[in-house]
Motif scaffolding. Structure first.
Motif, PDB file in Angstrom:
ATOM      1  N   GLN A  84       0.813  -1.207   0.000  1.00 16.99           N
ATOM      2  CA  GLN A  84       0.000   0.000   0.000  1.00 16.99           C
ATOM      3  C   GLN A  84       0.850   1.261   0.000  1.00 16.99           C
ATOM      4  O   GLN A  84       0.345   2.343  -0.264  1.00 16.99           O
ATOM      5  CB  GLN A  84      -0.907  -0.009   1.241  1.00 16.99           C
ATOM      6  CG  GLN A  84      -1.836  -1.221   1.296  1.00 16.99           C
ATOM      7  CD  GLN A  84      -2.648  -1.253   2.581  1.00 16.99           C
ATOM      8  OE1 GLN A  84      -2.671  -0.282   3.336  1.00 16.99           O
ATOM      9  NE2 GLN A  84      -3.319  -2.360   2.833  1.00 16.99           N
ATOM     10  N   ASP A  85       2.148   1.155   0.302  1.00 26.57           N
ATOM     11  CA  ASP A  85       2.958   2.339   0.539  1.00 26.57           C
ATOM     12  C   ASP A  85       4.065   2.605  -0.469  1.00 26.57           C
ATOM     13  O   ASP A  85       4.626   3.692  -0.483  1.00 26.57           O
ATOM     14  CB  ASP A  85       3.605   2.244   1.939  1.00 26.57           C
ATOM     15  CG  ASP A  85       2.553   2.132   3.030  1.00 26.57           C
ATOM     16  OD1 ASP A  85       1.557   2.878   2.958  1.00 26.57           O
ATOM     17  OD2 ASP A  85       2.722   1.295   3.933  1.00 26.57           O
ATOM     18  N   GLY A  86       4.456   1.648  -1.299  1.00 26.93           N
ATOM     19  CA  GLY A  86       5.566   1.902  -2.196  1.00 26.93           C
ATOM     20  C   GLY A  86       5.749   0.784  -3.201  1.00 26.93           C
ATOM     21  O   GLY A  86       4.835   0.016  -3.478  1.00 26.93           O
ATOM     22  N   VAL A  87       6.967   0.700  -3.729  1.00 26.20           N
ATOM     23  CA  VAL A  87       7.309  -0.279  -4.752  1.00 26.20           C
ATOM     24  C   VAL A  87       8.441  -1.150  -4.214  1.00 26.20           C
ATOM     25  O   VAL A  87       9.415  -0.636  -3.665  1.00 26.20           O
ATOM     26  CB  VAL A  87       7.753   0.410  -6.057  1.00 26.20           C
ATOM     27  CG1 VAL A  87       8.091  -0.613  -7.124  1.00 26.20           C
ATOM     28  CG2 VAL A  87       6.673   1.370  -6.541  1.00 26.20           C
TER      29      VAL A  87
ATOM     30  N   PRO B 229       6.669  -7.008 -19.506  1.00 29.25           N
ATOM     31  CA  PRO B 229       6.867  -6.295 -18.246  1.00 29.25           C
ATOM     32  C   PRO B 229       6.916  -7.168 -17.002  1.00 29.25           C
ATOM     33  O   PRO B 229       7.370  -6.712 -15.950  1.00 29.25           O
ATOM     34  CB  PRO B 229       5.663  -5.339 -18.197  1.00 29.25           C
ATOM     35  CG  PRO B 229       5.344  -5.082 -19.627  1.00 29.25           C
ATOM     36  CD  PRO B 229       5.571  -6.398 -20.308  1.00 29.25           C
ATOM     37  N   ASN B 230       6.483  -8.433 -17.103  1.00 34.47           N
ATOM     38  CA  ASN B 230       6.517  -9.325 -15.950  1.00 34.47           C
ATOM     39  C   ASN B 230       7.415 -10.534 -16.168  1.00 34.47           C
ATOM     40  O   ASN B 230       7.280 -11.550 -15.479  1.00 34.47           O
ATOM     41  CB  ASN B 230       5.102  -9.802 -15.598  1.00 34.47           C
ATOM     42  CG  ASN B 230       4.363  -8.778 -14.756  1.00 34.47           C
ATOM     43  OD1 ASN B 230       4.905  -8.272 -13.765  1.00 34.47           O
ATOM     44  ND2 ASN B 230       3.143  -8.455 -15.148  1.00 34.47           N
ATOM     45  N   PHE B 231       8.358 -10.453 -17.102  1.00 39.54           N
ATOM     46  CA  PHE B 231       9.297 -11.545 -17.357  1.00 39.54           C
ATOM     47  C   PHE B 231      10.654 -10.948 -17.688  1.00 39.54           C
ATOM     48  O   PHE B 231      10.837 -10.366 -18.748  1.00 39.54           O
ATOM     49  CB  PHE B 231       8.785 -12.420 -18.500  1.00 39.54           C
ATOM     50  CG  PHE B 231       9.563 -13.690 -18.718  1.00 39.54           C
ATOM     51  CD1 PHE B 231      10.579 -14.091 -17.861  1.00 39.54           C
ATOM     52  CD2 PHE B 231       9.278 -14.493 -19.814  1.00 39.54           C
ATOM     53  CE1 PHE B 231      11.295 -15.256 -18.067  1.00 39.54           C
ATOM     54  CE2 PHE B 231       9.992 -15.676 -20.040  1.00 39.54           C
ATOM     55  CZ  PHE B 231      10.998 -16.049 -19.162  1.00 39.54           C
ATOM     56  N   ARG B 232      11.607 -11.079 -16.775  1.00 42.08           N
ATOM     57  CA  ARG B 232      12.929 -10.476 -16.922  1.00 42.08           C
ATOM     58  C   ARG B 232      14.008 -11.554 -16.958  1.00 42.08           C
ATOM     59  O   ARG B 232      13.982 -12.512 -16.188  1.00 42.08           O
ATOM     60  CB  ARG B 232      13.234  -9.562 -15.739  1.00 42.08           C
ATOM     61  CG  ARG B 232      14.561  -8.804 -15.839  1.00 42.08           C
ATOM     62  CD  ARG B 232      15.041  -8.275 -14.501  1.00 42.08           C
ATOM     63  NE  ARG B 232      15.585  -9.349 -13.670  1.00 42.08           N
ATOM     64  CZ  ARG B 232      15.115  -9.685 -12.490  1.00 42.08           C
ATOM     65  NH1 ARG B 232      14.077  -9.054 -11.974  1.00 42.08           N
ATOM     66  NH2 ARG B 232      15.675 -10.668 -11.792  1.00 42.08           N
TER      67      ARG B 232
ATOM     68  N   GLN C 170       9.024  -4.580 -14.518  1.00 41.34           N
ATOM     69  CA  GLN C 170       9.747  -3.498 -15.178  1.00 41.34           C
ATOM     70  C   GLN C 170       9.534  -2.174 -14.447  1.00 41.34           C
ATOM     71  O   GLN C 170      10.477  -1.385 -14.275  1.00 41.34           O
ATOM     72  CB  GLN C 170       9.323  -3.389 -16.640  1.00 41.34           C
ATOM     73  CG  GLN C 170      10.228  -2.473 -17.460  1.00 41.34           C
ATOM     74  CD  GLN C 170       9.944  -2.563 -18.952  1.00 41.34           C
ATOM     75  OE1 GLN C 170       8.859  -2.981 -19.365  1.00 41.34           O
ATOM     76  NE2 GLN C 170      10.901  -2.175 -19.782  1.00 41.34           N
ATOM     77  N   SER C 171       8.317  -1.930 -13.981  1.00 45.60           N
ATOM     78  CA  SER C 171       8.039  -0.717 -13.202  1.00 45.60           C
ATOM     79  C   SER C 171       8.806  -0.733 -11.885  1.00 45.60           C
ATOM     80  O   SER C 171       9.306   0.301 -11.431  1.00 45.60           O
ATOM     81  CB  SER C 171       6.539  -0.603 -12.927  1.00 45.60           C
ATOM     82  OG  SER C 171       5.805  -0.487 -14.122  1.00 45.60           O
ATOM     83  N   ARG C 172       8.904  -1.917 -11.271  1.00 49.89           N
ATOM     84  CA  ARG C 172       9.647  -2.054 -10.015  1.00 49.89           C
ATOM     85  C   ARG C 172      11.106  -1.675 -10.202  1.00 49.89           C
ATOM     86  O   ARG C 172      11.684  -0.948  -9.390  1.00 49.89           O
ATOM     87  CB  ARG C 172       9.525  -3.495  -9.515  1.00 49.89           C
ATOM     88  CG  ARG C 172      10.025  -3.722  -8.098  1.00 49.89           C
ATOM     89  CD  ARG C 172       9.960  -5.205  -7.756  1.00 49.89           C
ATOM     90  NE  ARG C 172      11.086  -5.925  -8.346  1.00 49.89           N
ATOM     91  CZ  ARG C 172      11.129  -7.255  -8.464  1.00 49.89           C
ATOM     92  NH1 ARG C 172      10.103  -8.006  -8.085  1.00 49.89           N
ATOM     93  NH2 ARG C 172      12.189  -7.828  -8.974  1.00 49.89           N
ATOM     94  N   GLU C 173      11.705  -2.148 -11.296  1.00 52.48           N
ATOM     95  CA  GLU C 173      13.108  -1.826 -11.539  1.00 52.48           C
ATOM     96  C   GLU C 173      13.294  -0.340 -11.831  1.00 52.48           C
ATOM     97  O   GLU C 173      14.231   0.294 -11.331  1.00 52.48           O
ATOM     98  CB  GLU C 173      13.634  -2.674 -12.689  1.00 52.48           C
ATOM     99  CG  GLU C 173      15.122  -2.484 -12.947  1.00 52.48           C
ATOM    100  CD  GLU C 173      15.724  -3.649 -13.698  1.00 52.48           C
ATOM    101  OE1 GLU C 173      16.169  -4.609 -13.039  1.00 52.48           O
ATOM    102  OE2 GLU C 173      15.748  -3.598 -14.938  1.00 52.48           O
ATOM    103  N   ARG C 174      12.389   0.236 -12.641  1.00 54.05           N
ATOM    104  CA  ARG C 174      12.526   1.647 -13.000  1.00 54.05           C
ATOM    105  C   ARG C 174      12.250   2.583 -11.830  1.00 54.05           C
ATOM    106  O   ARG C 174      12.673   3.737 -11.847  1.00 54.05           O
ATOM    107  CB  ARG C 174      11.605   1.972 -14.178  1.00 54.05           C
ATOM    108  CG  ARG C 174      12.015   1.247 -15.442  1.00 54.05           C
ATOM    109  CD  ARG C 174      11.297   1.737 -16.674  1.00 54.05           C
ATOM    110  NE  ARG C 174      11.842   1.125 -17.877  1.00 54.05           N
ATOM    111  CZ  ARG C 174      11.697   1.610 -19.094  1.00 54.05           C
ATOM    112  NH1 ARG C 174      11.021   2.734 -19.270  1.00 54.05           N
ATOM    113  NH2 ARG C 174      12.217   0.982 -20.134  1.00 54.05           N
ATOM    114  N   ALA C 175      11.568   2.074 -10.802  1.00 55.93           N
ATOM    115  CA  ALA C 175      11.332   2.878  -9.607  1.00 55.93           C
ATOM    116  C   ALA C 175      12.541   2.897  -8.681  1.00 55.93           C
ATOM    117  O   ALA C 175      12.562   3.643  -7.702  1.00 55.93           O
ATOM    118  CB  ALA C 175      10.116   2.331  -8.853  1.00 55.93           C
TER     119      ALA C 175
END
Length: 255
Positions: A22-25, A159-162, A231-236
């Motif tokens: 609820q608070d971040g990435v 975006p969900n497979f790295r 991908q969003s997690r990494e870019r954050a």
């Protein structure tokens, strides 16, 4: 007793994940590792389990703070204290689309404290993330110090497979002489569609050439992500701990 401890830690970490979401990435993971260690021709097989967490949050319009840490438990009774606790704090900002910043942290191995300080930069392309970092480390109570430079490239099939690969080079300076080492790794992570849960895996080869030590480590585990896709997690900035330079990972393999 070890199995009970690890199961309890894993359940506690995964139970806390929805609240953090609820608070971040970030993410919380439980990983099993198997290492083949060769020391001057003498071989040993070591096992360990790790509970880790990473969390990124913007603190101003320009700056992000990332916290990452792990508790590693050696499954082989090779020492009185077969645990490793480590953590880092990263402060980064975006400059023309490139994330730049610094980190500091420490790792406790066999009761000794290893301190780490470094700089890092990360750039984002369409499906690729490139990371470079430099670390200085020193072992408390000794004159040993180490410099490590490392690079990492991750490719997002979606975006969900790295998938990712990286390498690092280390020089350890001590009164007994200098020791050079290097490590290379490949890995990946897949997040199950419609859930926050995913699977992770990887292989790392590390060598300390001057003392004839090599370590091959295979790891596999589960990871709960929150705050967006991989991908969003990494870019954050929440995955900076995965790519930070240093020899702490090699030390942890020797538990």
């Amino acid at each position: 007793m070890k199995s009970l401890f690890l199961a309890t830690a894993a359940v506690a970490a995964l139970a806390a994940a929805p609240a953090l979401a609820q608070d971040g990435v970030g993410s919380i993971g439980v990983v099993y590792s198997n290492s083949d260690v060769d020391v001057a021709g003498s071989e040993a097989e070591l096992e360990s389990a790790t509970v880790d967490a990473a969390f990124a949050v913007p603190v101003t319009a320009d700056w992000t703070v990332t916290l990452d840490g792990a508790f590693n438990y050696g499954l082989d009774d090779l020492a009185d204290d077969n645990t490793n606790v480590n953590g880092r704090i990263h402060a980064t900002t975006l400059v023309s689309g490139v994330r730049v910043g610094a980190f500091a942290g420490g790792s406790e191995v066999y009761g000794e404290q290893l301190w780490s300080f470094g700089a890092e930069a990360q750039t984002y392309l369409d499906k690729v993330t490139l990371t470079g970092s430099l670390a200085y480390e020193t072992l408390e109570g000794s004159d040993a110090e180490a410099w490590t430079v490392a690079g990492d490239a991750s490719y997002f099939i979606n975006p969900n497979f790295r998938v990712n690969g990286g390498a690092g080079w280390t020089t350890v300076e001590a009164s007994g002489g200098d020791v050079d080492g290097w490590q290379a790794n490949v890995g990946g992570e897949y997040r199950i569609p419609g859930t926050g849960m995913g699977v992770v895996g990887g292989f790392t080869h590390a060598e300390l050439e001057d003392v004839d030590v090599s370590i091959d480590t295979i790891s596999i585990g589960l990871r709960f992500s929150f705050g967006g896709d991989l991908q969003s997690r990494e870019r954050a900035g929440a995955d900076l701990g995965r790519t930070a330079a240093g020899i702490g990972g090699m030390a942890g393999a020797l538990l």
